[in-house]
Every structure is written in structure tokens, then in C-alpha cells.
Design a protein around this motif. Sequence first.
Motif, PDB file in Angstrom:
ATOM      1  N   GLU A 102      -7.224  -2.176   5.946  1.00 26.51           N
ATOM      2  CA  GLU A 102      -6.827  -0.781   5.823  1.00 26.51           C
ATOM      3  C   GLU A 102      -6.083  -0.527   4.512  1.00 26.51           C
ATOM      4  OE1 GLU A 102      -4.771   0.758   9.229  1.00 26.51           O
ATOM      5  OE2 GLU A 102      -6.155  -0.241  10.612  1.00 26.51           O
ATOM      6  N   LEU A 103      -5.188  -1.420   4.151  1.00 27.79           N
ATOM      7  CA  LEU A 103      -4.427  -1.256   2.911  1.00 27.79           C
ATOM      8  C   LEU A 103      -5.368  -1.256   1.711  1.00 27.79           C
ATOM      9  CD1 LEU A 103      -1.526  -1.019   1.775  1.00 27.79           C
ATOM     10  CD2 LEU A 103      -1.602  -3.488   1.441  1.00 27.79           C
ATOM     11  N   THR A 104      -6.326  -2.148   1.694  1.00 26.09           N
ATOM     12  CA  THR A 104      -7.297  -2.212   0.602  1.00 26.09           C
ATOM     13  C   THR A 104      -8.134  -0.938   0.549  1.00 26.09           C
ATOM     14  OG1 THR A 104      -7.407  -4.615   0.784  1.00 26.09           O
ATOM     15  CG2 THR A 104      -9.213  -3.543  -0.360  1.00 26.09           C
ATOM     16  N   ALA A 105      -8.576  -0.449   1.706  1.00 24.92           N
ATOM     17  CA  ALA A 105      -9.377   0.782   1.741  1.00 24.92           C
ATOM     18  C   ALA A 105      -8.585   1.967   1.207  1.00 24.92           C
ATOM     19  CB  ALA A 105      -9.857   1.053   3.162  1.00 24.92           C
ATOM     20  N   LEU A 106      -7.313   2.070   1.570  1.00 24.52           N
ATOM     21  CA  LEU A 106      -6.483   3.172   1.076  1.00 24.52           C
ATOM     22  C   LEU A 106      -6.217   3.042  -0.417  1.00 24.52           C
ATOM     23  CD1 LEU A 106      -3.980   3.409   4.042  1.00 24.52           C
ATOM     24  CD2 LEU A 106      -5.704   5.119   3.403  1.00 24.52           C
ATOM     25  N   GLN A 107      -6.025   1.828  -0.892  1.00 19.70           N
ATOM     26  CA  GLN A 107      -5.792   1.610  -2.326  1.00 19.70           C
ATOM     27  C   GLN A 107      -7.014   1.993  -3.153  1.00 19.70           C
ATOM     28  OE1 GLN A 107      -4.582  -2.512  -2.253  1.00 19.70           O
ATOM     29  NE2 GLN A 107      -2.419  -1.955  -2.443  1.00 19.70           N
ATOM     30  N   GLN A 108      -8.193   1.828  -2.598  1.00 25.13           N
ATOM     31  CA  GLN A 108      -9.416   2.170  -3.316  1.00 25.13           C
ATOM     32  C   GLN A 108      -9.654   3.668  -3.376  1.00 25.13           C
ATOM     33  OE1 GLN A 108     -12.352  -0.129  -1.229  1.00 25.13           O
ATOM     34  NE2 GLN A 108     -11.857  -2.012  -2.334  1.00 25.13           N
ATOM     35  N   ARG A 109      -8.993   4.439  -2.520  1.00 27.27           N
ATOM     36  CA  ARG A 109      -9.173   5.891  -2.519  1.00 27.27           C
ATOM     37  C   ARG A 109      -8.503   6.573  -3.711  1.00 27.27           C
ATOM     38  NH1 ARG A 109      -9.284   8.470   3.474  1.00 27.27           N
ATOM     39  NH2 ARG A 109     -10.861   7.088   4.328  1.00 27.27           N
ATOM     40  N   SER A 110      -7.378   6.020  -4.174  1.00 23.57           N
ATOM     41  CA  SER A 110      -6.667   6.627  -5.300  1.00 23.57           C
ATOM     42  C   SER A 110      -5.867   5.565  -6.030  1.00 23.57           C
ATOM     43  CB  SER A 110      -5.716   7.722  -4.799  1.00 23.57           C
ATOM     44  OG  SER A 110      -4.896   8.168  -5.853  1.00 23.57           O
ATOM     45  N   THR A 111      -6.209   5.336  -7.286  1.00 25.69           N
ATOM     46  CA  THR A 111      -5.484   4.333  -8.073  1.00 25.69           C
ATOM     47  C   THR A 111      -4.076   4.807  -8.417  1.00 25.69           C
ATOM     48  OG1 THR A 111      -6.459   5.198 -10.107  1.00 25.69           O
ATOM     49  CG2 THR A 111      -7.575   3.338  -9.065  1.00 25.69           C
ATOM     50  N   GLU A 112      -3.856   6.128  -8.455  1.00 24.95           N
ATOM     51  CA  GLU A 112      -2.524   6.658  -8.762  1.00 24.95           C
ATOM     52  C   GLU A 112      -1.539   6.404  -7.622  1.00 24.95           C
ATOM     53  OE1 GLU A 112      -3.334  10.745  -9.402  1.00 24.95           O
ATOM     54  OE2 GLU A 112      -4.119  10.436 -11.420  1.00 24.95           O
ATOM     55  N   ALA A 113      -2.034   6.239  -6.414  1.00 27.54           N
ATOM     56  CA  ALA A 113      -1.173   6.041  -5.252  1.00 27.54           C
ATOM     57  C   ALA A 113      -0.826   4.574  -5.018  1.00 27.54           C
ATOM     58  CB  ALA A 113      -1.849   6.604  -4.009  1.00 27.54           C
ATOM     59  N   VAL A 114      -1.424   3.671  -5.761  1.00 28.63           N
ATOM     60  CA  VAL A 114      -1.205   2.236  -5.570  1.00 28.63           C
ATOM     61  C   VAL A 114       0.134   1.830  -6.170  1.00 28.63           C
ATOM     62  CG1 VAL A 114      -2.064  -0.067  -6.106  1.00 28.63           C
ATOM     63  CG2 VAL A 114      -3.669   1.753  -5.535  1.00 28.63           C
ATOM     64  N   ASP A 115       0.904   1.065  -5.434  1.00 26.54           N
ATOM     65  CA  ASP A 115       2.191   0.540  -5.898  1.00 26.54           C
ATOM     66  C   ASP A 115       2.126  -0.984  -5.854  1.00 26.54           C
ATOM     67  OD1 ASP A 115       4.820   0.415  -6.756  1.00 26.54           O
ATOM     68  OD2 ASP A 115       5.635   0.625  -4.742  1.00 26.54           O
ATOM     69  N   GLY A 116       1.478  -1.562  -6.822  1.00 26.21           N
ATOM     70  CA  GLY A 116       1.298  -3.007  -6.841  1.00 26.21           C
ATOM     71  C   GLY A 116       0.205  -3.434  -5.875  1.00 26.21           C
ATOM     72  N   PRO A 117      -0.019  -4.735  -5.751  1.00 27.07           N
ATOM     73  CA  PRO A 117      -1.103  -5.209  -4.885  1.00 27.07           C
ATOM     74  C   PRO A 117      -0.801  -5.117  -3.393  1.00 27.07           C
ATOM     75  CG  PRO A 117       0.069  -7.058  -5.832  1.00 27.07           C
ATOM     76  CD  PRO A 117       0.649  -5.817  -6.456  1.00 27.07           C
ATOM     77  N   GLU A 118       0.448  -4.835  -3.033  1.00 25.87           N
ATOM     78  CA  GLU A 118       0.811  -4.892  -1.622  1.00 25.87           C
ATOM     79  C   GLU A 118       1.321  -3.584  -1.041  1.00 25.87           C
ATOM     80  OE1 GLU A 118       3.622  -8.038  -1.552  1.00 25.87           O
ATOM     81  OE2 GLU A 118       2.147  -9.543  -2.056  1.00 25.87           O
ATOM     82  N   ALA A 119       1.120  -2.456  -1.751  1.00 31.46           N
ATOM     83  CA  ALA A 119       1.632  -1.184  -1.225  1.00 31.46           C
ATOM     84  C   ALA A 119       0.798  -0.015  -1.729  1.00 31.46           C
ATOM     85  CB  ALA A 119       3.084  -0.988  -1.640  1.00 31.46           C
ATOM     86  N   VAL A 120       0.843   1.076  -0.954  1.00 32.39           N
ATOM     87  CA  VAL A 120       0.157   2.307  -1.333  1.00 32.39           C
ATOM     88  C   VAL A 120       0.959   3.474  -0.753  1.00 32.39           C
ATOM     89  CG1 VAL A 120      -1.387   2.327   0.683  1.00 32.39           C
ATOM     90  CG2 VAL A 120      -2.087   3.477  -1.408  1.00 32.39           C
TER      91      VAL A 120
END
Length: 130
Positions: free
Chosen positions: A97-115
Motif C-alpha cells: 500500500e505504501l508503495t502504491a501511494l508513493q507512486q501516485r504522487s512524487t511530491e507527496a513522498v517523504d523518503g523511502p518509508e513515508a508518504v
Amino acid sequence: MRRRTKLVSVAILAIVVLLLALGALPGFIKAGDPYYMTATPVEEHAAVNATDLDERRFPYTTAAIDSATTAQPGESGPYWKGYVGFKEAFTHSPFDELTALQQRSTEAVDGPEAVYVRDGDAYYRLTIEQ
């Protein structure tokens, strides 16, 4: 029925039962410490829209967001990793789920372990904690 036909039928049935058991088995594996999806309330930030997330596709995310309050982080139910990656190949995990959400928006990614996600007017930082 011929003897050969019976043997082939029994063999096919045994294979089907074995495959069904193999598909259900990973869900029962509970090894090590559990992992939880955590939703921590944050100030407004670039975020993925989580308002309309499907609870069946994102059960860990929606559980964490639903249990969060404006002052307290929310937490999903536990997820146990299996041995040597066996379980991850067959089951849905908060890591998926975290990976899927990170792929939706690169601006919302906070490092490899958060979104960061937005649910209505509330903003959350999603992480996976052990």
C-alpha cells in the motif's frame, strides 16, 4: 470408470487441494514482530488524495486513517512478515500500500518509508512501524 481414470481424478483433486492450502497458508504465518501502518496528523502538505480509497484495496491505510484523531496518530491492524519472503509473495501487505501511494504522487513522498495523504481536510504522514 477405469482404474486409470480414477487415479488421474484423485491426483488432480489432490493437486487442487494442495494449491488451495498453499494459497491460504501464508495468511496464517505470524513470524517476528508485527508491522503497523501509522497515520500521524500533520499540517497541510502536498499529499495523495486518500478520501476515496477503497477499503478492500487499502485496508491498512484506511484503518490507520480511520483510527487517527487530530491529536493522536492512528494505527492499522498488525501484519506479520513471513519467513524468507514467502508470505510477501502471496499476501497483501502495508508495504504494498505504501508503495502504491508513493507512486501516485512524487511530491507527496517523504523518503523511502513515508508518504503524505489527505483525507478530506485532514493531512497525515503514513509510515510503517514495527
